[in-house]
Design an enzyme around this catalytic site. Structure first.
Site, short mmCIF file in Angstrom:
data_model
loop_
_atom_site.label_atom_id
_atom_site.label_comp_id
_atom_site.label_asym_id
_atom_site.label_seq_id
_atom_site.Cartn_x
_atom_site.Cartn_y
_atom_site.Cartn_z
CB CYS A 136 14.43 -50.49 -2.22
SG CYS A 136 13.32 -49.37 -1.37
CB CYS A 139 11.02 -51.51 -0.70
SG CYS A 139 11.50 -50.10 -1.69
CG ASP A 140 12.61 -55.22 -0.33
OD1 ASP A 140 11.37 -55.23 -0.37
OD2 ASP A 140 13.33 -55.17 -1.34
#
Ligand code: NDP
Length: 316
Positions: A136, A139-140
């Site tokens: 992701c 997200c990261d």
């Protein structure tokens, strides 16, 4: 009827689940929507959405899902935070147990549990997952400011992730097992025109190498799909974007599925092999997998559940 006995239970709160809830609530079914492990579904881990109709300008995935859920709530949906851990779809009424042990009973059920990112399942990918290996970028990606990352895959997700990562990383390398992408042309054009992105064709990720304690990714070993030659790349992060698997584990041996465990539904319908049980969105669609198609399925499922319930009441 006890307090946890309902007319309709909806599992999953992505576009399919929320749309089903909106339609069912407006039809007076007082649906219960179990939000699931990833409330809002996959759109909550994307950024720009510019293909959901109704918005002239790009909107953000998390915002869009928040709006859908608010709409479902405002028309009378009962939203429950929790994840179903067991579901007996063949019992009458249908029985679902949540992760907190609470039991819900329902006359009908719409399964909209979506799909989750697929992993390569090579041992070193698993070892470094969460420590430099991710599925992701949204997200990261932030953790890779001025660092070098690779993205594995050749579909829309891989290309979108690669583009998104250029906001942070100093260099993004896309590794794809073929020499053509299956991503949409508009995305491919953006990819090819981005000077921070380099593409390595005809390669797969073979191994992830790094430091042990703490776990930190340092290299990727990639293998040519043409002559099996190995190449070692210096990288700080690895993003796997190779597609999705349907979240159907709970329903195996209850619902008819295809060989990839997508739920099979009747043609032009969301009906499964069990009366009163419907499947909508990515859990049954491996072709289109769009927010808008999932929303359409959610609408169909709610209309079908409503019809089923009205016929059932007539025969009681
Ligand atoms: P896709 O299934 O479209 O693509 C998966 C990619 O990963 C393919 O290029 C595939 O290679 C590659 N791949 C699969 N398994 C492996 C493996 N074991 N090793 C190496 N490579 C592998 O998945 P996506 O997640 O990209 O997209 C899913 C759906 O969601 C699609 O319908 C897509 O259109 C949609 N989507 C739409 C978006 C949008 O509209 N903006 C954004 C994101 C997704 P190969 O090509 O060789 O099969």
């Amino acid at each position: 009827m006890n307090k946890n006995h309902h007319k309709l239970i909806i599992l999953g709160s992505g576009p399919a689940g929320c749309t089903a809830a909106i339609y069912a609530a407006r039809a007076g079914l007082n649906p219960v929507l179990i939000r699931g492990m990833e409330p809002g579904g996959q759109l909550t881990i994307t950024t720009d959405v510019d293909n959901y109709p109704g918005f002239e300008k790009t909107v953000q995935g998390p915002w869009l899902m928040e709006q859908m859920e608010k709409q479902a709530l405002s028309v009378g949906t009962i939203l429950i935070n929790g994840t179903v851990v067991k579901c007996d779809l063949k019992s009458n009424p249908i029985k679902c147990i949540l992760d907190n042990g609470e039991e819900y009973y329902s006359e009908t059920c719409i399964i909209a549990t979506g799909a989750s990112a697929r992993w390569l399942n090579i041992p070193t990918e698993t070892k470094f997952r969460g420590f430099g290996v991710s599925a992701c970028a949204t997200c990261d990606g932030f953790f890779y400011r001025n660092k070098e990352v690779i993205v594995v895959g050749g579909g829309n997700t891989a290309v979108e992730e690669a583009l998104f990562l250029t906001n942070f990383a100093s260099k993004v390398t896309l590794i794809h097992r073929k020499n053509t992408l299956r991503a949409e042309k508009i995305l491919q054009d953006r990819l090819f025109n981005n000077s921070k992105i380099n593409i390595i064709w005809d390669h797969i990720l073979e191994e992830v190498l790094g430091e042990e304690s703490p776990l930190i990714v340092k290299h990727a070993i990639i293998k040519s799909t043409i002559d099996s030659n190995l190449t070692k790349l210096d990288v700080d992060g690895i993003f796997i974007a190779i597609g999705h698997d349907p979240n159907t584990k709970l329903f195996i041996n209850q619902l008819t599925m295809d060989k990839e465990n997508y739920i099979l539904t009747e043609s032009d319908s969301t009906k499964t092999n069990i009366d009163g049980v419907y499947a909508a969105g990515d859990v049954q669609d491996k072709i289109y997998r769009q927010a808008v198609t999932a929303a359409g399925h959610g609408c169909m499922a709610a209309l079908e559940a409503e019809k089923f319930l009205s016929l059932k009441l007539k025969t009681l």
